[in-house]
Design an enzyme around this catalytic site. Structure first.
Site, short mmCIF file in Angstrom:
data_model
loop_
_atom_site.label_atom_id
_atom_site.label_comp_id
_atom_site.label_asym_id
_atom_site.label_seq_id
_atom_site.Cartn_x
_atom_site.Cartn_y
_atom_site.Cartn_z
N GLY A 171 8.14 4.02 -2.51
CA GLY A 171 8.77 2.74 -2.24
C GLY A 171 8.08 1.58 -2.93
O GLY A 171 8.73 0.71 -3.52
N GLN A 216 5.29 -6.33 -1.25
CA GLN A 216 6.19 -5.73 -2.24
C GLN A 216 7.13 -6.77 -2.84
O GLN A 216 7.31 -6.82 -4.06
CB GLN A 216 6.98 -4.59 -1.61
CG GLN A 216 6.13 -3.37 -1.26
CD GLN A 216 6.97 -2.24 -0.67
OE1 GLN A 216 8.16 -2.39 -0.44
NE2 GLN A 216 6.33 -1.11 -0.43
N ARG A 267 -0.55 -0.51 -8.79
CA ARG A 267 -0.67 -1.73 -9.59
C ARG A 267 -1.49 -1.50 -10.86
O ARG A 267 -1.17 -2.07 -11.92
CB ARG A 267 -1.28 -2.84 -8.73
CG ARG A 267 -0.29 -3.38 -7.68
CD ARG A 267 -1.00 -4.08 -6.53
NE ARG A 267 -0.07 -4.74 -5.61
CZ ARG A 267 0.60 -4.11 -4.65
NH1 ARG A 267 0.46 -2.80 -4.49
NH2 ARG A 267 1.41 -4.78 -3.86
N ASP A 285 1.16 -0.15 7.86
CA ASP A 285 1.17 1.30 7.66
C ASP A 285 0.30 2.05 8.66
O ASP A 285 0.37 3.27 8.75
CB ASP A 285 0.69 1.65 6.24
CG ASP A 285 1.73 1.29 5.19
OD1 ASP A 285 2.93 1.30 5.51
OD2 ASP A 285 1.33 0.99 4.05
#
Length: 438
Positions: free
Chosen positions: A94, A169, A28, A319
């Site tokens: 991703g 996302q 970001r 994750d």
């Protein structure tokens, strides 16, 4: 790069290590810096392969990107994305490709996004669907829902998007597109996903509204706002700190500290779960860095017990389930992990790969469509684990091998550099027996 890495039962681990910069914040910082006008100085940037791919991408969109030193980078933005000269290759990133697609959709440019073989297998319509609803035009170059895809951006209209599953996302891609859309763009989530985009947008001068709801929240911003370059301090990644801390919990006699770890409550689900399992996990030196609370986390060897992980916690630790499964292998009883079907569309089918790897090491695993159950006990090890190039699968099994009876080997270790460059050196510095082989 060695073809394999092997972890063997280790003596007590000890020491202090600094987790690499947070991957989410690093992506970001580069993207928002490129969208902004002026200079953005970033400290603590993760210098893994995924982040470097995003750095090259924003350069292709017209920003100037300079590396000033270890983790110190400068992005000079021109107030928006320009027409790129070629294909935007995002490698295995991703998060990078999905956020970049959202940002690019807001500008009158045409960009083709692609990635490596792994990224080409990952679904993209969850992002491009909302972008198309806003007015972006799409051209799938191979097959629908898979890279490569061409996006033609420009005149967008704001949308009110309701997510069925919390996803940072998707939310972030819509919000980044919404910056250049006509009207107020709103994303409603069933439960809050990580909020790094909202926090960082504010640091770049954007007004972002967050309205808590009975379950989840509504995040909104008005189109036409401009970003101004700023300074960003990237906190240590809790997803990466999880690996040395997990080793500290399962290797007898160990005490390991990870410094400067982000403590954003939307990212600490693993730490909460470990404590429920009986982990001796403490936090000291709490402070603020880059708009995020950070602290030093210490893990001591603990007698763990199996727990049922609430499915609602998945968004805060999606994750970390691979390394949780590795620690659950040493816990007494069953650890139940459900509501995590998202793991099947990560860099690999992480449910299937973790289940197969643990079973090969003698661990009891029951695989389900949306999760799995790991029953702990003595861990035999003695297996070579197929990772399909997934960095978290590789690191989780290497941690497992440090406390197993027999050595555990993983293939394709080169992919570890996507999120945790220097992982092997850091672990060896704590006393871990991890060796490479041809």
């Amino acid at each position: 790069m060695p073809r394999h890495l092997t972890a063997r039962r280790s003596p007590p681990l000890g020491g202090v290590a600094r987790a690499p910069g947070d991957k989410s914040m690093s992506h970001r910082a580069l993207i928002l810096g490129a969208m902004a006008t002026g200079v953005t100085d970033v400290e603590g940037l993760l210098e893994g392969d995924d982040i470097l791919a995003t750095a090259r991408a924003v350069e292709a969109f017209g920003a100037t990107v300079e590396r000033l030193g270890g983790g110190r980078w400068r992005v000079t933005g021109r107030g928006g994305f320009e027409q790129p000269a070629g294909v935007i290759d995002c490698g295995n990133a991703g998060t990078g490709v999905r956020l970049l697609m959202g940002a690019a959709a807001g500008y009158p440019i045409t960009a083709t996004f692609d990635g490596d073989a792994s990224l080409r297998k990952r679904p993209m319509k969850r992002i491009t669907g909302p972008l198309a609803s806003m007015g972006a035009r799409l051209d799938w170059k191979s097959e629908p829902d898979r890279l490569p895809v061409e996006i033609r951006g420009g005149v967008l209209a704001a949308i009110d998007y309701v997510q069925t599953v919390a996803s940072a996302q998707i939310k972030s891609a819509i919000l980044l597109a919404g910056l250049n859309a006509d009207g107020v763009t709103t994303v409603t989530e069933p439960e809050p996903s990580r909020d790094h985009t909202e926090r960082m947008l504010r640091a770049f001068g954007v007004e972002v509204g967050v309205l808590p709801m009975e379950a989840g929240w509504r995040v909104s911003l008005k189109g036409g706002q401009r970003l101004t370059g700023t300074a960003v301090a990237v906190a240590g990644d809790p997803s990466s700190a999880a690996f040395p801390l997990a080793a500290g919990l399962i290797v007898p006699g160990s005490e390991v500290t990870a410094e400067g770890v982000m403590l954003n409550p939307l990212r600490t689900g693993l730490f909460e779960t470990w404590r429920e399992m009986g982990a001796d996990l403490t936090v000291s030196n709490r402070r603020m860095a880059g708009g995020e609370e950070v602290g030093d986390v210490t893990a001591r060897h603990s007698a763990l017990r199996g727990v049922v992980v609430p499915p609602a916690r998945a968004a805060s630790m999606i994750d970390e389930y691979p390394v949780l499964a590795a620690t659950a292998a040493f816990a007494g009883g069953a650890t139940v992990m459900r509501g995590i079907g998202e793991m099947r569309v990560k860099e690999s089918d992480r449910i299937a790969l973790m289940a197969a790897g643990l079973q090969a090491c003698g661990v009891g695993v029951e695989e389900e469509p949306e999760g799995f159950i790991v029953t702990g006990g003595p861990v035999r090890g003695g297996a070579t684990v197929t990772t399909h190039g997934d960095h978290r699968i590789a690191m989780s099994h290497l941690v497992l091998g440090l406390a197993a009876d027999e050595a555990v080997t993983v293939d394709e270790p080169g992919m570890i550099a996507t999120s945790f460059p220097g992982f092997v050196e850091l672990m060896r510095g704590l006393g871990a027996d991890i060796a490479s082989s041809a």
